[in-house]
Design an enzyme around this catalytic site. Structure first.
Site, PDB file in Angstrom:
ATOM      1  N   TYR A 178      53.544  30.350  57.238  1.00  0.00           N
ATOM      2  CA  TYR A 178      53.916  30.555  55.781  1.00  0.00           C
ATOM      3  C   TYR A 178      52.603  30.230  54.848  1.00  0.00           C
ATOM      4  O   TYR A 178      52.240  30.994  54.145  1.00  0.00           O
ATOM      5  CB  TYR A 178      55.196  29.425  55.649  1.00  0.00           C
ATOM      6  CG  TYR A 178      55.459  29.212  54.180  1.00  0.00           C
ATOM      7  CD1 TYR A 178      55.514  30.445  53.269  1.00  0.00           C
ATOM      8  CD2 TYR A 178      56.010  28.075  53.740  1.00  0.00           C
ATOM      9  CE1 TYR A 178      55.837  30.051  52.014  1.00  0.00           C
ATOM     10  CE2 TYR A 178      56.249  27.694  52.460  1.00  0.00           C
ATOM     11  CZ  TYR A 178      56.338  28.851  51.493  1.00  0.00           C
ATOM     12  OH  TYR A 178      56.683  28.763  50.230  1.00  0.00           O
ATOM     13  N   THR A 217      49.415  15.970  54.923  1.00  0.00           N
ATOM     14  CA  THR A 217      50.817  16.103  54.426  1.00  0.00           C
ATOM     15  C   THR A 217      51.280  14.668  53.566  1.00  0.00           C
ATOM     16  O   THR A 217      50.644  13.742  53.987  1.00  0.00           O
ATOM     17  CB  THR A 217      51.914  16.325  55.500  1.00  0.00           C
ATOM     18  OG1 THR A 217      53.345  15.706  55.119  1.00  0.00           O
ATOM     19  CG2 THR A 217      51.892  15.471  56.660  1.00  0.00           C
ATOM     20  N   ASN A 244      49.090  31.353  67.904  1.00  0.00           N
ATOM     21  CA  ASN A 244      49.771  31.402  69.009  1.00  0.00           C
ATOM     22  C   ASN A 244      51.215  32.222  68.826  1.00  0.00           C
ATOM     23  O   ASN A 244      51.994  32.456  69.760  1.00  0.00           O
ATOM     24  CB  ASN A 244      50.049  30.169  69.807  1.00  0.00           C
ATOM     25  CG  ASN A 244      50.906  29.296  69.069  1.00  0.00           C
ATOM     26  OD1 ASN A 244      51.505  29.544  68.118  1.00  0.00           O
ATOM     27  ND2 ASN A 244      51.078  28.180  69.707  1.00  0.00           N
ATOM     28  N   LEU A 245      51.710  32.580  67.425  1.00  0.00           N
ATOM     29  CA  LEU A 245      52.988  33.329  67.215  1.00  0.00           C
ATOM     30  C   LEU A 245      53.968  32.521  67.510  1.00  0.00           C
ATOM     31  O   LEU A 245      55.120  33.187  67.927  1.00  0.00           O
ATOM     32  CB  LEU A 245      52.823  34.611  67.556  1.00  0.00           C
ATOM     33  CG  LEU A 245      51.637  35.603  67.099  1.00  0.00           C
ATOM     34  CD1 LEU A 245      51.496  37.214  67.788  1.00  0.00           C
ATOM     35  CD2 LEU A 245      51.561  35.667  65.584  1.00  0.00           C
ATOM     36  N   TYR A 300      55.581  13.338  63.156  1.00  0.00           N
ATOM     37  CA  TYR A 300      54.918  14.568  62.665  1.00  0.00           C
ATOM     38  C   TYR A 300      53.859  13.976  61.635  1.00  0.00           C
ATOM     39  O   TYR A 300      52.807  14.265  61.798  1.00  0.00           O
ATOM     40  CB  TYR A 300      55.970  15.432  61.749  1.00  0.00           C
ATOM     41  CG  TYR A 300      55.251  16.260  60.646  1.00  0.00           C
ATOM     42  CD1 TYR A 300      54.547  17.224  61.275  1.00  0.00           C
ATOM     43  CD2 TYR A 300      55.198  15.889  59.373  1.00  0.00           C
ATOM     44  CE1 TYR A 300      53.807  18.090  60.508  1.00  0.00           C
ATOM     45  CE2 TYR A 300      54.768  16.769  58.521  1.00  0.00           C
ATOM     46  CZ  TYR A 300      53.843  17.766  58.828  1.00  0.00           C
ATOM     47  OH  TYR A 300      53.295  18.493  58.048  1.00  0.00           O
ATOM     48  N   ARG A 348      61.835  15.301  45.027  1.00  0.00           N
ATOM     49  CA  ARG A 348      60.754  15.789  45.643  1.00  0.00           C
ATOM     50  C   ARG A 348      60.010  16.690  44.483  1.00  0.00           C
ATOM     51  O   ARG A 348      60.402  17.045  43.587  1.00  0.00           O
ATOM     52  CB  ARG A 348      61.027  16.724  46.711  1.00  0.00           C
ATOM     53  CG  ARG A 348      61.773  16.226  47.971  1.00  0.00           C
ATOM     54  CD  ARG A 348      60.883  15.163  48.736  1.00  0.00           C
ATOM     55  NE  ARG A 348      61.731  14.623  49.990  1.00  0.00           N
ATOM     56  CZ  ARG A 348      62.287  13.577  49.821  1.00  0.00           C
ATOM     57  NH1 ARG A 348      62.289  12.934  48.685  1.00  0.00           N
ATOM     58  NH2 ARG A 348      62.868  13.266  50.878  1.00  0.00           N
ATOM     59  N   ARG A 359      70.212  12.580  55.415  1.00  0.00           N
ATOM     60  CA  ARG A 359      69.417  13.011  56.701  1.00  0.00           C
ATOM     61  C   ARG A 359      68.356  12.122  57.060  1.00  0.00           C
ATOM     62  O   ARG A 359      67.618  11.299  56.014  1.00  0.00           O
ATOM     63  CB  ARG A 359      68.574  14.423  56.175  1.00  0.00           C
ATOM     64  CG  ARG A 359      67.964  14.987  57.294  1.00  0.00           C
ATOM     65  CD  ARG A 359      67.287  16.348  56.965  1.00  0.00           C
ATOM     66  NE  ARG A 359      66.018  16.279  56.239  1.00  0.00           N
ATOM     67  CZ  ARG A 359      65.338  17.333  55.601  1.00  0.00           C
ATOM     68  NH1 ARG A 359      65.690  18.480  56.000  1.00  0.00           N
ATOM     69  NH2 ARG A 359      64.197  17.041  54.869  1.00  0.00           N
TER      70      ARG A 359
HETATM   71  N1  UDP Z   1      67.841  19.212  51.882  1.00  0.00           N
HETATM   72  C1  UDP Z   1      69.287  19.467  51.779  1.00  0.00           C
HETATM   73  N2  UDP Z   1      69.721  20.510  52.492  1.00  0.00           N
HETATM   74  C2  UDP Z   1      68.892  21.289  53.167  1.00  0.00           C
HETATM   75  C3  UDP Z   1      67.347  21.145  53.277  1.00  0.00           C
HETATM   76  C4  UDP Z   1      66.875  19.983  52.669  1.00  0.00           C
HETATM   77  O1  UDP Z   1      69.934  18.636  51.155  1.00  0.00           O
HETATM   78  O2  UDP Z   1      69.537  22.124  53.896  1.00  0.00           O
HETATM   79  C5  UDP Z   1      67.169  18.024  51.198  1.00  0.00           C
HETATM   80  C6  UDP Z   1      66.363  17.142  52.027  1.00  0.00           C
HETATM   81  O3  UDP Z   1      67.325  16.274  52.519  1.00  0.00           O
HETATM   82  C7  UDP Z   1      65.331  16.554  51.047  1.00  0.00           C
HETATM   83  C8  UDP Z   1      64.821  17.647  50.058  1.00  0.00           C
HETATM   84  O4  UDP Z   1      66.179  18.666  50.221  1.00  0.00           O
HETATM   85  O5  UDP Z   1      66.051  15.576  50.223  1.00  0.00           O
HETATM   86  C9  UDP Z   1      63.757  18.347  50.661  1.00  0.00           C
HETATM   87  O6  UDP Z   1      63.928  18.683  51.903  1.00  0.00           O
HETATM   88  P1  UDP Z   1      62.783  19.601  52.792  1.00  0.00           P
HETATM   89  O7  UDP Z   1      63.331  19.685  54.291  1.00  0.00           O
HETATM   90  O8  UDP Z   1      63.020  21.164  52.071  1.00  0.00           O
HETATM   91  O9  UDP Z   1      61.507  18.938  52.708  1.00  0.00           O
HETATM   92  P2  UDP Z   1      60.855  17.666  53.064  1.00  0.00           P
HETATM   93  O10 UDP Z   1      61.023  16.792  51.985  1.00  0.00           O
HETATM   94  O11 UDP Z   1      61.529  17.280  54.502  1.00  0.00           O
HETATM   95  O12 UDP Z   1      59.357  17.917  53.432  1.00  0.00           O
END
Ligand code: UDP
Length: 330
Positions: free
Chosen positions: A10, A122, A31-32, A146, A226, A287
């Site tokens: 990406y 990151t 490496n695809l 990660y 974010r 999450r």
């Molecule tokens: N998020 C969500 N539903 C999804 C994917 C992400 O609510 O299907 C939320 C996730 O909990 C975080 C934000 O969106 O608060 C950004 O998540 P993403 O995975 O895009 O990026 P990250 O912050 O993990 O790099």
């Protein structure tokens, strides 16, 4: 010539496109495993793009690239696994691939006296934020494997700089969104875990509901905040980083974000507005490993690299949606 590892992915592919637009020759090494050969074929329409299918874990694969293309003068290194959740479940996969692969790449670079590298780091290297916005002197205490792999690589690069004169720029990305303005390439993960593509995928009539992870955070509407940076703007930061190194710049590291935070609900609303569709939403539990708020202080990138984000969040959602329409028809 610039070697781009992970150039079929990406962010890597958007960077290759920008290199092409700047008239640079590129060799993509991938490496695809998560990238797509179709993406590389598309990129070939924009400039001189060579492709080598290989794995950084095979030293001979990457060493062979330097033997074949004697005029490589810098590397942009994207190739890595990048899913936080997966890294918690299977850390070995991440340590072997991300750290081991980078060690092979750096060894091949040293053997061929290529001493400039731009590296995808990151915001995950910072861990749980101690203050917002996060600047580059914020402590780096990753909370998942990660982020650990990316931080380890930053440290390795510092040691190699001291010992071998290998200069690096580490770009610490915040959340990346959008697609190329002409929708030739875009975000194409399988499975998709990221917020914007997941919301947009829920627009396409297979009854898929968007799962929002947690609405009880200490933020303005209870959902995570974010910093969403456009992928084309992000790609451009790599070009500027390369120029910085070519002009003799010392090893350095920069946050790449917009200084602005948006909540998940704000992003969701923006997606409904952009698509003109009502999107089904389910609130799920939090999450694991998601901090409430991550917002970049990007002053350093602005001052030293001259980097300025040009796209708005709405621009990013529009291009992400138009790309998603294309993906759905594939
Ligand atoms: N998020 C969500 N539903 C999804 C994917 C992400 O609510 O299907 C939320 C996730 O909990 C975080 C934000 O969106 O608060 C950004 O998540 P993403 O995975 O895009 O990026 P990250 O912050 O993990 O790099």
């Amino acid at each position: 010539m610039i070697l781009v590892t992970g150039g079929a992915g990406y962010i890597g592919s958007h960077c290759v496109m920008d290199l092409c637009k700047n008239g640079m020759d590129v060799v993509v090494f991938d490496n695809l495993s998560t990238g797509h050969i179709e993406t590389v074929e598309k990129l070939k329409q924009f400039g001189n793009v060579e492709f080598v299918h290989g794995d950084l874990l095979n030293f001979d694969d990457i060493s062979g690239v330097f033997n074949k293309y004697k005029n490589i003068n810098a590397v942009i290194h994207f190739a890595a696994f990048s899913q936080v959740g997966e890294s918690v479940e299977n850390p070995q996969k991440y340590y072997i691939n991300n750290v081991g692969g980078t060690l092979n790449l750096l060894r091949a670079m040293l053997e061929n006296k290529v001493l400039k590298i731009v590296f995808s780091s990151t915001a995950a290297t910072y861990g749980e934020p101690k203050y917002i916005p996060i600047d580059e002197s914020h402590p780096q205490i990753p909370i998942n494997p990660y982020g650990q792999t990316k931080l380890m690589i930053e440290h390795i690069m510092d040691d190699y700089n001291r010992a071998y004169g290998l200069r690096s720029v580490r770009l610490r990305y915040f959340n990346v969104v959008g697609a190329d303005d002409d929708i030739n390439i875009g975000e194409w993960h399988n499975p998709e875990t990221h917020l914007v593509p997941n919301i947009l995928k829920s627009c396409f009539g297979d009854g898929k509901v968007f799962n929002l992870f947690g609405d009880d955070y200490d933020t303005r509407d209870g959902t995570c905040v974010r910093d969403y940076v456009n992928v084309v703007d992000l790609a451009n930061a790599h070009i500027l980083a390369l120029k910085y190194l070519e002009n003799g710049g010392e090893t350095n590291f920069f946050n790449i974000g917009t200084n602005n935070g948006n909540t998940v609900r704000e992003i969701f609303d923006a997606c409904e507005k952009t698509t003109g569709k009502k999107i089904a939403l389910d609130v799920k539990p939090r999450r694991a490993g998601d901090p409430a708020t991550l917002v970049a202080d990007n002053t350093k990138a602005k001052n030293i690299l001259g980097w300025v984000p040009n796209h708005t969040l709405m621009d990013s959602i529009k291009t992400a949606y138009n790309w998603e329409v294309k993906l759905q028809n594939k």
